[in-house]
Design a protein around this motif. Sequence first.
Motif, short mmCIF file in Angstrom:
data_model
loop_
_atom_site.label_atom_id
_atom_site.label_comp_id
_atom_site.label_asym_id
_atom_site.label_seq_id
_atom_site.Cartn_x
_atom_site.Cartn_y
_atom_site.Cartn_z
N GLU A 1 -7.40 7.93 -2.22
CA GLU A 1 -8.54 8.43 -3.02
C GLU A 1 -8.59 9.96 -2.97
OE1 GLU A 1 -11.68 4.72 -2.26
OE2 GLU A 1 -12.00 6.66 -1.35
N GLN B 1 0.83 -1.21 0.00
CA GLN B 1 0.00 0.00 0.00
C GLN B 1 0.86 1.25 0.00
OE1 GLN B 1 -3.61 0.11 0.36
NE2 GLN B 1 -3.25 2.21 -0.27
N LYS C 1 -6.60 3.85 2.31
CA LYS C 1 -7.35 3.79 1.06
C LYS C 1 -8.05 5.12 0.80
CE LYS C 1 -10.87 1.21 -1.48
NZ LYS C 1 -11.79 0.07 -1.49
N SER D 1 -4.17 -0.20 2.89
CA SER D 1 -5.22 -0.67 1.99
C SER D 1 -4.79 -0.49 0.54
CB SER D 1 -6.53 0.07 2.30
OG SER D 1 -7.57 -0.47 1.53
#
Length: 869
Positions: free
Chosen positions: A808, A643, A804, A751
């Motif tokens: 984003e 990640q 995560k 993630s």
Amino acid sequence: MFSIWKLLESHSRAAIASQRLRFSVAARVLYGVVSLSIGIGFGVRLAQAQTGSDATAIANLIRAVQDSDVGVRYRAVIALGRYGQRAREAIPALITALKDSDRVSPLSATVGNAAARVLGHEIGASAVPALLSALGDSTFVVRANALVGLEEVYSLYPVTSRPPATIELMNALTNALRDRDARIRAPAAFVAGQIGPSAAAVLPSLVTALQDREADVRADAAKSIGEIGERPNLGRGESAAKSAVPALAATLSDRDARARANAAWALGWIGPASVTALPSLIAALKDTDESVRQEVADALGLIGREAKDAVPALISALKDTDSSVRAKAADSLGAIGEPPANGSSSAVRAVPALTAALSDADDEVRENAAEALGTIGPAAKDSVPGLISAIADKDDIVQRKAIEALGSIGPPASAAVPTIAGALSSDGARIRESAAEALGRIGPSSRTAVIPLMTLLRDAQRDVRSAGIEALTVIAENLEDLRDTSVNADLRRALSAAESIRPGDEDELRRLKRSVLALENMSNGVTTAGSELSPDVVVRGLGGVNLSTDLVEIDGTQFRADTLLTRGGNGDIVLNQTGARALRKDGFFSATLRSTGQKLTLINEQGRLRLFRPYNKSYALIIAIGEYPASSGYPRLPQAVPQAKELERVLRMQGFEILKPLYDQDATSERIRSAMLKSPATKDDRLFVYFGGHGDELELVNHEHLGYIVPFDATKSELSSKGIPLTDLRGNIAGLMPAKQVLFALDSCQSGLVFTREGNKSDEERLRTLRDIEAMSRSQGRMFLTAGTGGQAAIDVNGGIFTKALIEAIQGKADQNSRGATTFYTLYEYIRSRVSDTAKSFGREQDPGQDVVLGAPGWVFVHDRSLLP
């Protein structure tokens, strides 16, 4: 647990100052205590209340707020808070609950106190009108809780963007400052300060409160006057609180030490307008309380040059028994002694005392003394021997400050050249860089350091190489006679070495070539002024352009390309400074090259053209640990490093230079600290620091909890010695980093990846965004994003949901307005919402946190590549 209860209930200034942290940490701990005391029957009833849609659940919870069982009421209030602004229809019920003084257990907050915090912190500004109405209630507990709610509302906003005060709010606070109960008057005074400059209408009442019979009221009123009257060097003109200066000066004689200290703090925050209080401040430097003396010494520096009459008193304070007073006195002497344009320092007489302070037992005193001598500049030439000795100080910051001070003194510090040249081989990159810069500022006398400076051309740190080259440039351009010295040949060798060692460092090579060109032309009697433009105007990526035939379009007007661009002596395309006249006015301009469609953003500033470059450099330090040793007591996190590598890729696409990552066994406690403190980011750069791995906490003797990030070499039994406390990150480490902006993103798990999105904006929209980015990039700040708050554990489902959401957001999903850039608070709001919703889908609770511990939140991620310079 008693200390946690005190945190939740206290209205003291010290507790309120960290209110958001207080609520998030203490409430999480109490959550478990309350759960144990309520029983199974209540759990069933609350579960039933929260079934169905959000609207149904909220309606059921509103009814539960009126339940006969105190446990049901308390947990219903807490549950409503999780819906945030979606629970606005619960405002009337929560206002009614403000008078509920029952506790679930002797250790828990009251239902009314919990309702106040939910109204303020979770529902926010929408609850303000109802809270103001409650502030006029005849019942003490309602008024007290209404103020708690208002405190929470304003704690949600950074200082620079708090909503302006309304007339209704000012009237309510004015009335509350006259309340018969001091437990209302004190928090009312504090709330006024939370609002900031727009609460100026309440200043007369705060001045009156300085005479209150209760010490807490006087102390909070003094602090809030300073917060309302922010000092004018923040760009708001003369302080709004100038009229309060006489009353604050009188408060310096208050019988309560906290009131005296807060009055001194406020006078410093008001700034130069406090100059009329100088006699009182000077007298207060002898106060019996060290906290008062500390604030007074600091305030005199914030008043600045106008406080020159305080110099003798500050010199005496350099011998104070308290090290913090001595450190602040040294710092303030530097601030007062900053020479005005074409003038001399008013603190010259402090030079002997500051030189003596270079031997103080306290590191901070020595650091500040060295920095103050550098601020005084050439007039501090008598301190040169002391500063030379300080280069050998045991503290590397003192070493660096001493070197920088010698550079500020300039040519009169020529005796320091051999010692500074020796520092070029220091293990510390920032010391090597400072040494090179100092040698350049000392000037021609540094010619004996040419050979040591050449060693920097092999340095692993680009900024160090750049500083060394700049010093060689200055030496070359200021030597008067090169025919009888070997310096000429040494500099030629330097150029040859640079070309063979660092062929990719175009800027550095260009600067060194300029120095040698200057050297050669000086030897031949040729003037070189203007023969090569500064590298900051080089336009990269325009190879093959015919400048005499191509066109550049700006705001619908076409120019020949050579009006704005020209060819430099080494073949680079550079900005043609005569083009500034063609643009006619200052500001941002979007220039499109007609042949290729490439866009350039130009800034015309007082007749000088430059390219849009909001940050000098953007660095990222990525730390991730997945393979914790079995002996550590921490489980593996198999997605941590993959990640983190994806995050590397995303940041690299946005122009970040990725520093050497620390993965798994490389991420030891010592290496993590060293990488953070010794990063190449300078005062013109920004640094993004990411940690992905385990977090843990220890319970202190007072039952409070201290959080840690867990390095590779830490174990559960050695967490206190090998772990890195979050308080260290927020305090010492963040404060010592020289970068203009630092953003920490801390996750305990990792993630996957998402997508990239770019906007399709008009030139007008694009330039508006660029102006905002340019403005925000000028601020200094230390910002934190954390995966959770309080004692929450981050959720790991094929990686951390926080990371995560972070990726984003960086890539553009947080940019709801399609501006192409994401600010710190927009980033946080997206992450908070995304993580909270995802956690709920797993039946868990995780609420990311944010904090700005220093400066302003000016960070911007630019995901639209057309906006990147």
